[in-house]
Write a protein that holds these residues in place. Structure first.
Motif, PDB file in Angstrom:
ATOM      1  N   GLY A  58      50.412 103.295  33.057  1.00  0.00           N
ATOM      2  CA  GLY A  58      49.750 104.532  32.634  1.00  0.00           C
ATOM      3  C   GLY A  58      49.073 105.133  33.847  1.00  0.00           C
ATOM      4  N   PRO A  59      48.474 106.291  33.762  1.00  0.00           N
ATOM      5  CA  PRO A  59      48.334 107.197  32.610  1.00  0.00           C
ATOM      6  C   PRO A  59      49.668 107.848  32.220  1.00  0.00           C
ATOM      7  CG  PRO A  59      46.782 107.714  34.393  1.00  0.00           C
ATOM      8  CD  PRO A  59      47.828 106.813  34.954  1.00  0.00           C
ATOM      9  N   ARG A  60      49.619 108.599  31.112  1.00  0.00           N
ATOM     10  CA  ARG A  60      50.789 109.328  30.648  1.00  0.00           C
ATOM     11  C   ARG A  60      50.341 110.663  30.050  1.00  0.00           C
ATOM     12  NH1 ARG A  60      51.769 104.630  26.201  1.00  0.00           N
ATOM     13  NH2 ARG A  60      51.217 103.453  28.048  1.00  0.00           N
ATOM     14  N   GLY A  61      51.260 111.625  30.064  1.00  0.00           N
ATOM     15  CA  GLY A  61      50.909 112.993  29.722  1.00  0.00           C
ATOM     16  C   GLY A  61      50.325 113.202  28.342  1.00  0.00           C
ATOM     17  N   GLU A 117      48.932 101.911  40.606  1.00  0.00           N
ATOM     18  CA  GLU A 117      47.812 100.971  40.573  1.00  0.00           C
ATOM     19  C   GLU A 117      48.000  99.947  39.453  1.00  0.00           C
ATOM     20  OE1 GLU A 117      44.098  99.316  41.705  1.00  0.00           O
ATOM     21  OE2 GLU A 117      45.341 100.816  42.705  1.00  0.00           O
ATOM     22  N   ASP A 118      48.426 100.412  38.282  1.00  0.00           N
ATOM     23  CA  ASP A 118      48.702  99.499  37.175  1.00  0.00           C
ATOM     24  C   ASP A 118      49.768  98.479  37.557  1.00  0.00           C
ATOM     25  OD1 ASP A 118      46.885 100.421  35.338  1.00  0.00           O
ATOM     26  OD2 ASP A 118      48.350 101.342  34.002  1.00  0.00           O
ATOM     27  N   VAL A 127      48.715  98.811  30.877  1.00  0.00           N
ATOM     28  CA  VAL A 127      47.976  97.840  31.698  1.00  0.00           C
ATOM     29  C   VAL A 127      46.494  98.181  31.716  1.00  0.00           C
ATOM     30  CG1 VAL A 127      47.699  96.926  34.035  1.00  0.00           C
ATOM     31  CG2 VAL A 127      49.996  97.361  33.130  1.00  0.00           C
ATOM     32  N   TRP A 128      46.197  99.461  31.829  1.00  0.00           N
ATOM     33  CA  TRP A 128      44.803  99.895  31.981  1.00  0.00           C
ATOM     34  C   TRP A 128      43.963  99.680  30.735  1.00  0.00           C
ATOM     35  CZ3 TRP A 128      44.393 105.935  31.709  1.00  0.00           C
ATOM     36  CH2 TRP A 128      45.297 106.439  30.773  1.00  0.00           C
ATOM     37  N   MET A 129      44.593  99.333  29.597  1.00  0.00           N
ATOM     38  CA  MET A 129      43.866  99.045  28.367  1.00  0.00           C
ATOM     39  C   MET A 129      43.592  97.553  28.194  1.00  0.00           C
ATOM     40  SD  MET A 129      43.128 101.830  26.745  1.00  0.00           S
ATOM     41  CE  MET A 129      43.518 103.566  27.035  1.00  0.00           C
ATOM     42  N   LEU A 130      43.926  96.753  29.202  1.00  0.00           N
ATOM     43  CA  LEU A 130      43.712  95.311  29.152  1.00  0.00           C
ATOM     44  C   LEU A 130      42.848  94.869  30.325  1.00  0.00           C
ATOM     45  CD1 LEU A 130      47.373  94.176  28.346  1.00  0.00           C
ATOM     46  CD2 LEU A 130      45.425  94.063  26.778  1.00  0.00           C
ATOM     47  N   GLU A 186      42.546  89.263  29.860  1.00  0.00           N
ATOM     48  CA  GLU A 186      43.523  89.417  28.786  1.00  0.00           C
ATOM     49  C   GLU A 186      44.952  89.368  29.328  1.00  0.00           C
ATOM     50  OE1 GLU A 186      41.086  92.169  25.564  1.00  0.00           O
ATOM     51  OE2 GLU A 186      41.899  93.099  27.380  1.00  0.00           O
ATOM     52  N   ILE A 187      45.183  90.045  30.448  1.00  0.00           N
ATOM     53  CA  ILE A 187      46.515  90.016  31.045  1.00  0.00           C
ATOM     54  C   ILE A 187      46.885  88.596  31.446  1.00  0.00           C
ATOM     55  CG2 ILE A 187      47.900  90.772  33.016  1.00  0.00           C
ATOM     56  CD1 ILE A 187      46.317  93.408  32.946  1.00  0.00           C
ATOM     57  N   THR A 188      45.954  87.892  32.073  1.00  0.00           N
ATOM     58  CA  THR A 188      46.220  86.521  32.505  1.00  0.00           C
ATOM     59  C   THR A 188      46.515  85.618  31.318  1.00  0.00           C
ATOM     60  OG1 THR A 188      44.813  86.814  34.447  1.00  0.00           O
ATOM     61  CG2 THR A 188      45.261  84.544  33.739  1.00  0.00           C
TER      62      THR A 188
END
Length: 327
Positions: free
Chosen positions: A111-114, A144-145, A84-87, A91-93
């Motif tokens: 995200g985030p991820r390890g 949050e995402d 999600v955080w890369m959009l 773009e999401i809409t």
């Protein structure tokens, strides 16, 4: 002389690959054991649905939608891997609206991820904690995402951490996430035995992506304890093994239903986290994933095993077992 004309090779009704020709040579496969067949289905009565993975933005989605129409590939779900955080919100809409017009479920990764975090353990030979959310801040970022995505109309979230899954499920149960939000466990942490699949179901998973190297017996074992929908790459990316299991599709449906057939792509470059610098690869691989889907569907049809698909637009998993929120 044995007749091996086209009618011989295309009998009516479901069949295994090469079944009648091999039978003529005395090489018939053993009869199916009815106890191996999954007793579970989706709530709409279907045994399988389809998913196009790694659709990283509006441009790639537009190609998937265009190609699925051109090739006649039914699509139940489209999923994204970068997060999600890369959009952007726009773009999401745009993606949410495009999928809604086609009645396709859109699933975005939290995200985030390890593996992208500052910790070094994920880069060691052991892999450390892998994709899991490291610490409170990473957990909070995933939440949050999820909140942001659902506010923008997304109703399916990908997770790669047990704690994130349980947290999002609790938020859903408390009404802080929409009740019809579905939670999908990533292939990157997929469970490999009946007990672990059952645990993910009880933590809130609505579908679980299991590794693509599980055997038919493994699926039968899982189906004896859990009816949670499973997601399976029929063709897996190289970092998940690169397996190509097209000829097994009918048997996988029989043993593992309810099942999402994921049309992945081996021998393809990695595109996570996606950005414009990876545009050409993302668009070309999106196009080829749909084509691979067509190949799988054609193969099922040739074997008389293409029945049992869920109606397009189906997305909910039906009743599942959950841990009590009071425990």
């Amino acid at each position: 002389m044995t007749d091996i004309s086209p009618p011989f090779l295309t009998p009516a009704g479901p069949r295994r690959p090469g079944e009648r020709a091999l039978t003529a040579l005395g090489l018939a496969a053993p009869a199916d054991n009815p106890a191996d067949s999954s007793p579970h289905v989706f709530p709409d009565g279907g045994s399988w649905r389809t998913e196009i993975p790694s659709v990283e933005g509006p441009e790639a989605l537009a190609i998937v939608l265009k190609e699925s129409s051109r090739l006649g590939v039914p699509v139940h779900r489209v999923s994204q891997g970068s997060g999600v955080w890369m959009l952007s919100d726009a773009e999401i809409t745009e993606m949410a609206e495009a999928c809604a017009e086609r009645d396709i479920e859109l699933c975005l990764f939290t995200g985030p991820r390890g593996t992208w975090d500052t910790g070094g353990s994920a880069r060691t030979a052991s892999g450390g904690a892998g994709l899991r959310a490291r610490g409170h801040d990473a957990l909070a970022g995933c939440v949050e995402d999820a909140l942001r995505a659902t506010e923008l109309g997304i109703r399916c979230l990908l997770v790669a951490d047990e704690g994130v899954l349980w947290t999002l499920h609790r938020l859903r149960e408390l009404g802080l996430l929409p009740a019809d939000t579905t939670l999908k466990v990533s292939a990157l942490i997929g469970p490999v035995n009946p007990a672990s699949v059952s645990v993910y179901e009880r933590l809130g998973a609505d579908s679980v992506n299991v590794p693509s190297d599980l055997t038919g017996s493994h699926f039968t074992e899982i189906r004896r304890v859990s009816g949670v929908p499973l997601d399976l790459y029929i063709e897996a990316p190289d970092d998940l093994g690169g397996y190509v299991r097209m000829y097994e599709a009918a048997e996988l449906i029989r043993r593992a239903a309810p099942l999402y057939l994921k049309f992945g792509l081996s021998r393809a470059p990695g595109i996570y986290p996606y950005g414009a610098h990876l545009r050409d690869a993302a668009l070309e691989t999106a196009r080829e994933r749909v084509r691979r889907g067509r190949l799988v569907l054609d193969l099922l049809a040739r074997h008389g095993a293409d029945g049992g698909m869920s109606p397009l637009g189906s997305r909910l998993p039906g009743p599942l077992n959950r841990f009590s929120l009071k425990d």
